[in-house]
Design a protein around this motif. Structure first.
Motif, mmCIF file in Angstrom:
data_model
loop_
_atom_site.group_PDB
_atom_site.id
_atom_site.type_symbol
_atom_site.label_atom_id
_atom_site.label_comp_id
_atom_site.label_asym_id
_atom_site.label_seq_id
_atom_site.Cartn_x
_atom_site.Cartn_y
_atom_site.Cartn_z
ATOM 1 N N LYS A 2 0.923 -1.366 0.057
ATOM 2 C CA LYS A 2 -0.018 0.020 0.054
ATOM 3 C C LYS A 2 0.864 1.136 -0.008
ATOM 4 O O LYS A 2 1.661 1.366 0.590
ATOM 5 C CB LYS A 2 -0.794 -0.157 1.306
ATOM 6 C CG LYS A 2 -2.019 -1.080 1.385
ATOM 7 C CD LYS A 2 -2.739 -0.764 2.324
ATOM 8 C CE LYS A 2 -3.727 -1.830 2.373
ATOM 9 N NZ LYS A 2 -4.768 -1.773 3.713
ATOM 10 N N PRO A 3 0.499 2.359 -0.663
ATOM 11 C CA PRO A 3 1.213 3.713 -0.542
ATOM 12 C C PRO A 3 1.064 4.233 0.758
ATOM 13 O O PRO A 3 0.256 4.087 1.686
ATOM 14 C CB PRO A 3 0.564 4.508 -1.541
ATOM 15 C CG PRO A 3 -0.921 3.810 -1.636
ATOM 16 C CD PRO A 3 -0.872 2.379 -1.670
ATOM 17 N N ALA A 4 1.961 4.991 1.080
ATOM 18 C CA ALA A 4 2.104 5.470 2.395
ATOM 19 C C ALA A 4 1.119 6.700 2.573
ATOM 20 O O ALA A 4 0.883 7.392 1.231
ATOM 21 C CB ALA A 4 3.421 5.950 2.548
ATOM 22 N N ARG A 5 0.490 6.625 3.637
ATOM 23 C CA ARG A 5 -0.494 7.960 3.663
ATOM 24 C C ARG A 5 0.047 8.992 4.369
ATOM 25 O O ARG A 5 0.944 8.730 5.363
ATOM 26 C CB ARG A 5 -1.801 7.499 4.455
ATOM 27 C CG ARG A 5 -2.464 6.650 3.607
ATOM 28 C CD ARG A 5 -3.985 6.340 4.323
ATOM 29 N NE ARG A 5 -3.920 6.166 5.885
ATOM 30 C CZ ARG A 5 -5.025 6.366 6.373
ATOM 31 N NH1 ARG A 5 -6.278 6.208 6.041
ATOM 32 N NH2 ARG A 5 -4.714 6.448 7.962
ATOM 33 N N ALA A 6 -0.233 10.114 4.053
ATOM 34 C CA ALA A 6 0.207 11.296 4.881
ATOM 35 C C ALA A 6 -0.464 11.202 6.459
ATOM 36 O O ALA A 6 -1.590 10.846 6.444
ATOM 37 C CB ALA A 6 -0.331 12.779 4.101
ATOM 38 N N ALA A 7 0.194 12.002 7.401
ATOM 39 C CA ALA A 7 -0.225 11.916 8.731
ATOM 40 C C ALA A 7 -1.425 12.778 8.631
ATOM 41 O O ALA A 7 -1.203 13.994 8.218
ATOM 42 C CB ALA A 7 0.579 12.367 9.607
ATOM 43 N N THR A 8 -2.382 12.455 9.425
ATOM 44 C CA THR A 8 -3.600 13.522 9.609
ATOM 45 C C THR A 8 -3.172 14.627 10.619
ATOM 46 O O THR A 8 -2.844 14.357 11.387
ATOM 47 C CB THR A 8 -4.796 12.968 10.014
ATOM 48 O OG1 THR A 8 -4.460 12.158 11.158
ATOM 49 C CG2 THR A 8 -5.335 11.732 9.046
#
Length: 75
Positions: A2-8
């Protein structure tokens, strides 16, 4: 993979964009004011309790309406 998600991002507690909306100002009524109520109709203010309630004569009956008067409008 999975691609890395940006931190909320968390909003700052002092942010003006997350401030709760200011309550609308409470209408001020005086004795002998003509008023209209959504349920009871046209009436006349008989007594005023400062920032608590107003007593309105609707002809056949008198009603005590408490603040913030959501359905009561001054004419």
């Amino acid at each position: 993979m999975k691609p890395a998600r940006a931190a909320t991002r968390r909003p700052l507690p002092t942010s003006p964009f997350k401030a709760p909306p200011a309550p609308p100002p409470v209408e001020v009524f005086a004795v002998q004011d003509r008023v209209s109520h959504d349920k009871y109709g046209l009436g006349l203010v008989v007594a005023v309790e400062e920032d608590v309630a107003v007593l309105v004569d609707f002809g056949m009956e008198q009603r005590r309406i408490t603040s913030p008067y959501p359905k009561l409008f001054k004419l």
